[in-house]
Design a protein around this motif. Sequence first.
Motif, PDB file in Angstrom:
ATOM      1  N   VAL A 294       0.876  -1.169   0.000  1.00 39.29           N
ATOM      2  CA  VAL A 294       0.000   0.000   0.000  1.00 39.29           C
ATOM      3  C   VAL A 294       0.917   1.223   0.000  1.00 39.29           C
ATOM      4  CG1 VAL A 294      -1.849   1.224   1.196  1.00 39.29           C
ATOM      5  CG2 VAL A 294      -1.735  -1.271   1.318  1.00 39.29           C
ATOM      6  N   LEU A 295       0.585   2.207  -0.838  1.00 37.31           N
ATOM      7  CA  LEU A 295       1.380   3.438  -0.887  1.00 37.31           C
ATOM      8  C   LEU A 295       1.001   4.292   0.322  1.00 37.31           C
ATOM      9  CD1 LEU A 295       3.395   5.165  -2.478  1.00 37.31           C
ATOM     10  CD2 LEU A 295       1.476   6.032  -3.829  1.00 37.31           C
ATOM     11  N   LEU A 296       1.988   4.530   1.190  1.00 38.13           N
ATOM     12  CA  LEU A 296       1.699   5.134   2.497  1.00 38.13           C
ATOM     13  C   LEU A 296       2.582   6.356   2.743  1.00 38.13           C
ATOM     14  CD1 LEU A 296       1.674   1.739   4.423  1.00 38.13           C
ATOM     15  CD2 LEU A 296      -0.343   3.155   3.965  1.00 38.13           C
ATOM     16  N   ARG A 297       1.947   7.452   3.088  1.00 40.67           N
ATOM     17  CA  ARG A 297       2.689   8.691   3.306  1.00 40.67           C
ATOM     18  C   ARG A 297       3.690   8.534   4.470  1.00 40.67           C
ATOM     19  NH1 ARG A 297      -0.279  13.781   5.533  1.00 40.67           N
ATOM     20  NH2 ARG A 297      -1.816  13.229   3.979  1.00 40.67           N
ATOM     21  N   GLY A 298       4.908   8.944   4.206  1.00 38.18           N
ATOM     22  CA  GLY A 298       5.936   8.899   5.253  1.00 38.18           C
ATOM     23  C   GLY A 298       6.524   7.519   5.457  1.00 38.18           C
ATOM     24  N   ILE A 299       6.059   6.520   4.694  1.00 41.78           N
ATOM     25  CA  ILE A 299       6.549   5.148   4.874  1.00 41.78           C
ATOM     26  C   ILE A 299       7.241   4.642   3.605  1.00 41.78           C
ATOM     27  CG2 ILE A 299       5.809   2.745   5.255  1.00 41.78           C
ATOM     28  CD1 ILE A 299       3.701   3.958   7.213  1.00 41.78           C
ATOM     29  N   ASN A 300       6.573   4.783   2.477  1.00 48.43           N
ATOM     30  CA  ASN A 300       7.191   4.274   1.240  1.00 48.43           C
ATOM     31  C   ASN A 300       6.888   5.182   0.034  1.00 48.43           C
ATOM     32  OD1 ASN A 300       4.527   3.710   0.748  1.00 48.43           O
ATOM     33  ND2 ASN A 300       4.743   1.482   0.741  1.00 48.43           N
ATOM     34  N   ASP A 301       6.569   6.455   0.285  1.00 45.58           N
ATOM     35  CA  ASP A 301       6.201   7.341  -0.827  1.00 45.58           C
ATOM     36  C   ASP A 301       7.426   8.068  -1.402  1.00 45.58           C
ATOM     37  OD1 ASP A 301       6.408   8.770   1.549  1.00 45.58           O
ATOM     38  OD2 ASP A 301       4.902  10.257   0.993  1.00 45.58           O
TER      39      ASP A 301
END
Length: 335
Positions: free
Chosen positions: A254-261
């Motif tokens: 899942v594209l997640l802000r602050g995690i893998n964006d």
Amino acid sequence: MRSGTPAETAAALALPPWQAALQDAVRDPGELARLVGLTPAALGPAAATGFPLLVPRGFIARMRKGDPHDPLLRQVWPHGDELAAAPGFTADPVREQGLAANGLIRKYRGRVLLIASGACPLHCRYCFRREFPYSAQLAARGDWEPALSELRKIDDAREAILSGGDPLSLSNRRLAELLARLTDLGFETVRIHTRFPIAIPERVDAGLLELLGATRLRTVVVVHTNHANELDDDVARALERLRAPLTALLNQSVLLRGINDATDTLATLSERLFDCGVLPYYLHLLDPVSGAAHFDVAETVGRRLIEELRARLPGYLVPRLVRETPGELSKTVVA
Ligand code: SF4
């Protein structure tokens, strides 16, 4: 409970090591903060919601100590931002709760989805089923008969998708029983969506490999990893073992802000997955579930990230950027 390693705990309790690791998982935000060398205040006060914290100790061991922005920690920390209302974010973001009957969901042509369990190896704060009413679904409570009777009447379904919760939270005996029933019903392929091999790699045990090797069904396992730091050596070995009996081993993120964006983060994830014998399959835009708005990444950003990945990775390491649109017969490929 807290004792030694999952293997020592399992021996003491006569449980398979993965069940001991699950039983021993951290459920208290204060304990999680302490284990990563932080205070709850540094992480943002924990949100008291109906979706409790659950994180295995082996997953915590992969977090950077003293870093409130650690990408694994951020996936599981119940941040107070979850309590902020956000327009368009709802309890049933893909509108599937009305479609589920006895744990069976027929959303896609040729495929059926069975909510085979309501239990998970960890609780991901952005999960689109975080408010799914598992207790109202018989299959998720362990009674598959009504769902299997329904499956008998469907003749165009070739693939059964086991989802949840996490279907690998079923014991090997129950899972073997389910695969046998699906074989008898004429299914050709079973697809298992799971986060267990990542969260608790001990789940890939001899019994699981044996049953996956023995079934006549084609077997596809789709694991769920969002960041390369989730894939330590124990997980890599588990994935290598898991791949042997399967037809295909894929990953969804899942594209997640602050995690893998960020392009570097996603490229490193794809390369590390490939090291582990796993192909990147889907990168999902966040489903707008209540409590997860702070993870949202704009579609334009997602498109740009995929373009940048295409410029630096071979095509087979670039996941498809997808969105789930309620009412559509398949996911929408965005890029
Ligand atoms: S393991 Fe899967 S189903 Fe469970 S909380 Fe995480 S994303 Fe949701």
